[in-house]
Design a protein around this motif. Structure first.
Motif, short mmCIF file in Angstrom:
data_model
loop_
_atom_site.label_atom_id
_atom_site.label_comp_id
_atom_site.label_asym_id
_atom_site.label_seq_id
_atom_site.Cartn_x
_atom_site.Cartn_y
_atom_site.Cartn_z
N UNK A 169 -55.72 10.89 -14.47
CA UNK A 169 -54.61 10.55 -15.37
C UNK A 169 -53.50 9.94 -14.55
N UNK A 170 -53.09 8.74 -14.91
CA UNK A 170 -52.01 8.03 -14.21
C UNK A 170 -50.91 7.75 -15.22
N UNK A 171 -49.67 8.05 -14.86
CA UNK A 171 -48.56 7.82 -15.78
C UNK A 171 -47.37 7.22 -15.06
N UNK A 172 -46.64 6.41 -15.80
CA UNK A 172 -45.44 5.74 -15.30
C UNK A 172 -44.36 5.80 -16.37
N UNK A 173 -43.14 6.05 -15.94
CA UNK A 173 -42.01 5.99 -16.86
C UNK A 173 -41.66 4.52 -17.07
N UNK A 174 -41.63 4.11 -18.33
CA UNK A 174 -41.27 2.73 -18.66
C UNK A 174 -39.77 2.56 -18.84
N UNK A 175 -39.12 3.56 -19.42
CA UNK A 175 -37.68 3.51 -19.68
C UNK A 175 -37.16 4.93 -19.78
N UNK A 176 -36.03 5.19 -19.13
CA UNK A 176 -35.38 6.49 -19.26
C UNK A 176 -33.91 6.28 -19.54
N UNK A 177 -33.46 6.88 -20.63
CA UNK A 177 -32.05 6.85 -20.97
C UNK A 177 -31.45 8.23 -20.81
N UNK A 178 -30.27 8.44 -21.43
CA UNK A 178 -29.62 9.75 -21.34
C UNK A 178 -30.32 10.79 -22.19
N UNK A 179 -30.86 10.40 -23.35
CA UNK A 179 -31.43 11.35 -24.30
C UNK A 179 -32.94 11.24 -24.48
N UNK A 180 -33.52 10.09 -24.18
CA UNK A 180 -34.96 9.93 -24.35
C UNK A 180 -35.56 9.15 -23.19
N UNK A 181 -36.87 9.31 -23.05
CA UNK A 181 -37.62 8.55 -22.05
C UNK A 181 -38.94 8.12 -22.68
N UNK A 182 -39.44 6.99 -22.24
CA UNK A 182 -40.73 6.48 -22.69
C UNK A 182 -41.64 6.34 -21.48
N UNK A 183 -42.83 6.92 -21.59
CA UNK A 183 -43.81 6.83 -20.50
C UNK A 183 -45.14 6.35 -21.06
#
Length: 180
Positions: A137-151
């Motif tokens: 399983x390989x994962x990368x954070x695409x976007x992280x803000x103050x309240x949410x993150x997308x991976x």
């Protein structure tokens, strides 16, 4: 030996296999949550300074690597992962994807900040079996803000073939201060 009869055919039902596993008290890691940043906590688990979470023992996840915003975790396919069709159950693959994606987000968080998965959108592309070897399983954070993150996360078999892909949204929040 148990037997079933159907239309004159006698089939022997094999005896069940068994599995035993152990895990460490999850409170050990929980006590470190507000005191260590996410990457430091993950690296402490990888180094054996902290025990892995119980779910890793439950489904037999093994080796993990972590850098900021990027995590890999491995799981050798075992028969106990199988669904009735003789391949790895989608829930097991989803757990591997969720673990990788969540840990990737966790690796970006400072001490005192936690996360929880809001959603996990999974696409299953091909079956995995014992013949698939070790799943990665390989994962990368695409976007992280103050309240949410997308991976995003993917599961590859030992030949590098894509088994499943997922995106995960995580809610980021301040943790309660640790009690002494």
């Amino acid at each position: 030996m148990t037997q079933t009869q159907q239309a004159g055919v006698v089939d022997e039902i094999p005896q069940p296999r068994s599995r035993t596993f152990t895990w460490s008290d999850p409170a050990i890691n929980a006590a470190s949550l507000g005191r260590r940043g996410g990457l430091e906590l993950l690296r402490s688990m990888i180094a054996g300074e902290l025990p892995p979470p119980p779910v890793m023992h439950l489904i037999d996840m093994t080796r993990m690597t972590a850098d900021e915003g990027r995590v890999t975790v491995e799981m050798p396919v075992q028969e106990f992962h199988y669904n009735p069709l003789g391949s790895v159950h989608g829930g097991v693959l989803s757990t591997l994807l969720d673990t990788a994606a969540g840990c990737a987000v966790h690796s970006t968080l400072p001490a005192g900040v936690g996360y929880t998965s809001l959603d996990l959108n999974v696409k299953f592309l091909r079956p995995a079996t014992v013949a698939s070897g070790v799943l990665r399983g390989e994962a990368t954070v695409l976007q992280r803000g103050r309240r949410t993150a997308l991976a995003e996360a993917k599961v590859l078999d030992s030949s590098g073939r894509l088994i499943a892909h997922a995106t995960s949204s995580c809610l980021i929040f301040e943790l309660e201060p640790p009690t002494t």
